[in-house]
Design an enzyme around this catalytic site. Structure first.
Site, PDB file in Angstrom:
ATOM      1  N   GLN A  11       1.763  12.242  -8.912  1.00 48.61           N
ATOM      2  CA  GLN A  11       1.737  11.276  -7.798  1.00 48.61           C
ATOM      3  C   GLN A  11       0.328  10.746  -7.558  1.00 48.61           C
ATOM      4  OE1 GLN A  11       4.255  12.248  -4.187  1.00 48.61           O
ATOM      5  NE2 GLN A  11       3.547  14.298  -4.720  1.00 48.61           N
ATOM      6  N   LEU A  32      -3.447  21.496 -19.869  1.00 44.60           N
ATOM      7  CA  LEU A  32      -4.429  22.385 -19.240  1.00 44.60           C
ATOM      8  C   LEU A  32      -4.295  23.830 -19.726  1.00 44.60           C
ATOM      9  CD1 LEU A  32      -4.356  20.931 -15.622  1.00 44.60           C
ATOM     10  CD2 LEU A  32      -6.279  20.866 -17.200  1.00 44.60           C
ATOM     11  N   ALA A  55      -2.214  19.626 -11.789  1.00 40.48           N
ATOM     12  CA  ALA A  55      -2.097  20.991 -11.269  1.00 40.48           C
ATOM     13  C   ALA A  55      -0.696  21.520 -11.519  1.00 40.48           C
ATOM     14  CB  ALA A  55      -2.392  21.019  -9.771  1.00 40.48           C
ATOM     15  N   THR A  96      -5.801  22.053  -2.017  1.00 33.00           N
ATOM     16  CA  THR A  96      -4.656  22.078  -1.113  1.00 33.00           C
ATOM     17  C   THR A  96      -4.900  22.808   0.209  1.00 33.00           C
ATOM     18  OG1 THR A  96      -2.383  22.931  -0.940  1.00 33.00           O
ATOM     19  CG2 THR A  96      -3.853  24.143  -2.362  1.00 33.00           C
ATOM     20  N   TYR A 120       0.622  30.167  -5.690  1.00 35.34           N
ATOM     21  CA  TYR A 120       0.105  28.797  -5.858  1.00 35.34           C
ATOM     22  C   TYR A 120      -1.220  28.641  -5.111  1.00 35.34           C
ATOM     23  CZ  TYR A 120      -0.378  23.796  -4.732  1.00 35.34           C
ATOM     24  OH  TYR A 120      -0.873  22.524  -4.525  1.00 35.34           O
ATOM     25  N   TRP A 145       0.597  17.902   2.053  1.00 37.07           N
ATOM     26  CA  TRP A 145       1.895  17.244   2.285  1.00 37.07           C
ATOM     27  C   TRP A 145       1.915  15.830   1.670  1.00 37.07           C
ATOM     28  CZ3 TRP A 145       4.391  18.465   7.705  1.00 37.07           C
ATOM     29  CH2 TRP A 145       4.284  19.821   7.982  1.00 37.07           C
TER      30      TRP A 145
HETATM   31  N1  LIG Z   1       2.146  17.398  -3.628  1.00 36.74           N
HETATM   32  C1  LIG Z   1       1.626  17.916  -2.511  1.00 36.74           C
HETATM   33  O1  LIG Z   1       2.274  17.953  -1.452  1.00 36.74           O
HETATM   34  C2  LIG Z   1       0.216  18.455  -2.515  1.00 36.74           C
HETATM   35  C3  LIG Z   1      -0.281  19.039  -1.344  1.00 36.74           C
HETATM   36  C4  LIG Z   1      -1.592  19.525  -1.345  1.00 36.74           C
HETATM   37  C5  LIG Z   1      -2.358  19.428  -2.485  1.00 36.74           C
HETATM   38  N2  LIG Z   1      -1.843  18.872  -3.609  1.00 36.74           N
HETATM   39  C6  LIG Z   1      -2.693  18.817  -4.790  1.00 36.74           C
HETATM   40  O2  LIG Z   1      -2.820  17.451  -5.164  1.00 36.74           O
HETATM   41  C7  LIG Z   1      -3.005  17.363  -6.585  1.00 36.74           C
HETATM   42  C8  LIG Z   1      -2.052  16.355  -7.144  1.00 36.74           C
HETATM   43  O3  LIG Z   1      -0.734  16.740  -6.818  1.00 36.74           O
HETATM   44  P1  LIG Z   1       0.517  15.792  -7.090  1.00 36.74           P
HETATM   45  O4  LIG Z   1       1.334  15.798  -5.858  1.00 36.74           O
HETATM   46  O5  LIG Z   1       0.073  14.513  -7.678  1.00 36.74           O
HETATM   47  O6  LIG Z   1       1.270  16.678  -8.168  1.00 36.74           O
HETATM   48  P2  LIG Z   1       2.405  16.305  -9.185  1.00 36.74           P
HETATM   49  O7  LIG Z   1       3.033  14.995  -8.837  1.00 36.74           O
HETATM   50  O8  LIG Z   1       3.244  17.519  -9.312  1.00 36.74           O
HETATM   51  O9  LIG Z   1       1.599  16.088 -10.524  1.00 36.74           O
HETATM   52  C9  LIG Z   1       0.959  17.130 -11.159  1.00 36.74           C
HETATM   53  C10 LIG Z   1       0.376  16.629 -12.441  1.00 36.74           C
HETATM   54  O10 LIG Z   1      -0.210  17.736 -13.114  1.00 36.74           O
HETATM   55  C11 LIG Z   1       0.182  17.675 -14.451  1.00 36.74           C
HETATM   56  N3  LIG Z   1       0.212  18.984 -15.067  1.00 36.74           N
HETATM   57  C12 LIG Z   1       0.913  20.080 -14.679  1.00 36.74           C
HETATM   58  N4  LIG Z   1       0.721  21.073 -15.557  1.00 36.74           N
HETATM   59  C13 LIG Z   1      -0.100  20.591 -16.521  1.00 36.74           C
HETATM   60  C14 LIG Z   1      -0.643  21.128 -17.695  1.00 36.74           C
HETATM   61  N5  LIG Z   1      -0.368  22.348 -18.106  1.00 36.74           N
HETATM   62  N6  LIG Z   1      -1.450  20.350 -18.441  1.00 36.74           N
HETATM   63  C15 LIG Z   1      -1.717  19.054 -18.071  1.00 36.74           C
HETATM   64  N7  LIG Z   1      -1.226  18.505 -16.966  1.00 36.74           N
HETATM   65  C16 LIG Z   1      -0.426  19.257 -16.207  1.00 36.74           C
HETATM   66  C17 LIG Z   1       1.569  17.086 -14.436  1.00 36.74           C
HETATM   67  O11 LIG Z   1       1.866  16.607 -15.707  1.00 36.74           O
HETATM   68  P3  LIG Z   1       3.331  16.077 -16.130  1.00 36.74           P
HETATM   69  O12 LIG Z   1       3.426  14.719 -15.524  1.00 36.74           O
HETATM   70  O13 LIG Z   1       3.301  16.096 -17.605  1.00 36.74           O
HETATM   71  O14 LIG Z   1       4.305  17.056 -15.535  1.00 36.74           O
HETATM   72  C18 LIG Z   1       1.406  16.010 -13.401  1.00 36.74           C
HETATM   73  O15 LIG Z   1       0.856  14.856 -13.974  1.00 36.74           O
HETATM   74  C19 LIG Z   1      -2.831  18.787  -7.112  1.00 36.74           C
HETATM   75  O16 LIG Z   1      -4.100  19.364  -7.269  1.00 36.74           O
HETATM   76  C20 LIG Z   1      -2.107  19.514  -5.996  1.00 36.74           C
HETATM   77  O17 LIG Z   1      -2.407  20.890  -6.011  1.00 36.74           O
HETATM   78  C21 LIG Z   1      -0.576  18.373  -3.655  1.00 36.74           C
END
Ligand SMILES: NC(=O)c1ccc[n+]([C@@H]2O[C@H](COP(=O)([O-])OP(=O)(O)OC[C@H]3O[C@@H](n4cnc5c(N)ncnc54)[C@H](OP(=O)(O)O)[C@@H]3O)[C@@H](O)[C@H]2O)c1
Length: 287
Positions: A11, A32, A55, A96, A120, A145
């Site tokens: 996202q 990763l 992540a 996070t 996590y 969130w």
């Molecule tokens: N979502 C939330 O509510 C939230 C809240 C707080 C913090 N965050 C933090 O915000 C950041 C972005 O989150 P997001 O919501 O954008 O997450 P997301 O939509 O789940 O996307 C995660 C990304 O990480 C990639 N990924 C996962 N495992 C991987 C691996 N082994 N090697 C390479 N890439 C990998 C995924 O690749 P694929 O596309 O190939 O699966 C995807 O592109 C993260 O650091 C997360 O911890 C998120």
């Protein structure tokens, strides 16, 4: 090339790619779980700034796969931080609210004690520590969130459920700050333009809410746009057991970001409206 984003399909990475002049790498070319390949690619490309938006984000699954979560959210971040430091690049690492235990009564500030309640959060905390230790120009951007018009998130899940249910039960005793991926991307790009302060920054939508009140606002705004809506039944977290325990309070105080980078996140309700406009324009496709 100036800004390299890691995390292609996520996202936040997609929001960064929509908004900014960035290059994006990720799976399947770079995983990763093979951090050396990503580190070598960073050194080869010599970006000015690296943004790590990738992540292991499956909060409940991480309880069963703590090693994978730690490898991706912890050790790999160390490799990214070392390689970016080697070429003198700044690192913006997205982290996070789940690094906190959730027992504070006020919003969390950056130097509050951490205390993750699950695998996590523990893995993300390790990533923060490794990033800050290995790169003196590391900036940890803690968000919360996250929602977007695409991807797997609470807004899209609520709208999808409302297509087939009249009543949806949602927990009402967890407090946090919904954050539009597009706003987070804007903040990250503003920082990346001149990453002069290193350290930890909280970066979440302005204001606060609970998941249940968030759901009610989603349905009120969706209904006003002719989209799906449902009645929200408030329940306690204890009535909706999940594999990983979530913090009851994960509100983030973002004053430091405003003070040191001059960036203020917009109110989450307003950001939600912008997100729903996008979803409405796409014909409410949330499957
Ligand atoms: N979502 C939330 O509510 C939230 C809240 C707080 C913090 N965050 C933090 O915000 C950041 C972005 O989150 P997001 O919501 O954008 O997450 P997301 O939509 O789940 O996307 C995660 C990304 O990480 C990639 N990924 C996962 N495992 C991987 C691996 N082994 N090697 C390479 N890439 C990998 C995924 O690749 P694929 O596309 O190939 O699966 C995807 O592109 C993260 O650091 C997360 O911890 C998120």
């Amino acid at each position: 090339m100036t800004i390299l984003v890691i995390g292609r399909g996520g996202q936040v990475a997609r929001a960064l790619a929509r908004r900014g002049d960035v290059e994006v790498i990720g799976r399947p070319d770079f995983d990763l779980l093979q951090p050396d390949a990503i580190a070598a690619e960073i050194v080869r490309r010599r970006p000015r700034v690296v943004i790590n938006a990738a992540a292991y984000t499956a909060v409940d699954k991480a309880e069963d796969e703590p090693d994978a979560a730690m490898a991706i959210n912890g050790e790999a971040v160390g490799a990214i931080a070392r390689s970016s430091a080697e070429i003198g690049a700044a690192l913006l690492h997205v982290s996070t609210d789940y690094v906190f235990a959730g027992d504070k009564s006020a919003p969390y500030v950056e130097n509050d004690p951490t205390g993750p309640t699950g695998a996590y959060g523990a893995s993300k905390l390790r990533g923060e520590q490794l990033a800050l230790a290995a790169n003196p120009r590391a900036i940890v951007l803690r968000t919360a969130w996250v929602f977007d018009a695409c991807g797997a998130n609470f807004v899209r899940t609520m709208l999808r459920l409302a297509k087939s249910r009249d009543v949806i039960t949602v927990v009402a005793d967890q407090h946090g700050c919904p954050t539009f991926a597009d706003d987070l991307a804007a903040a990250a790009l503003a920082i990346a333009a001149d990453p002069h302060h290193a350290g930890i920054y909280h970066c979440a939508g302005s204001g606060e809410t609970t998941w249940a009140a968030f759901a009610e606002e989603i349905f009120a705004q969706s209904r006003a746009r002719g989209g799906p809506h449902a009645h929200v039944k408030h329940i306690a977290s204890a009535e909706f057991p999940t594999r990983a325990k979530r913090p009851a309070n994960s509100r983030l105080d973002c004053a430091k970001l405003a003070r040191e980078y001059g960036f203020v996140m917009r109110p989450w309700r307003e950001a939600l409206g912008a997100c729903l406009d996008e979803i409405a324009a796409g014909g409410w496709r949330v499957e």
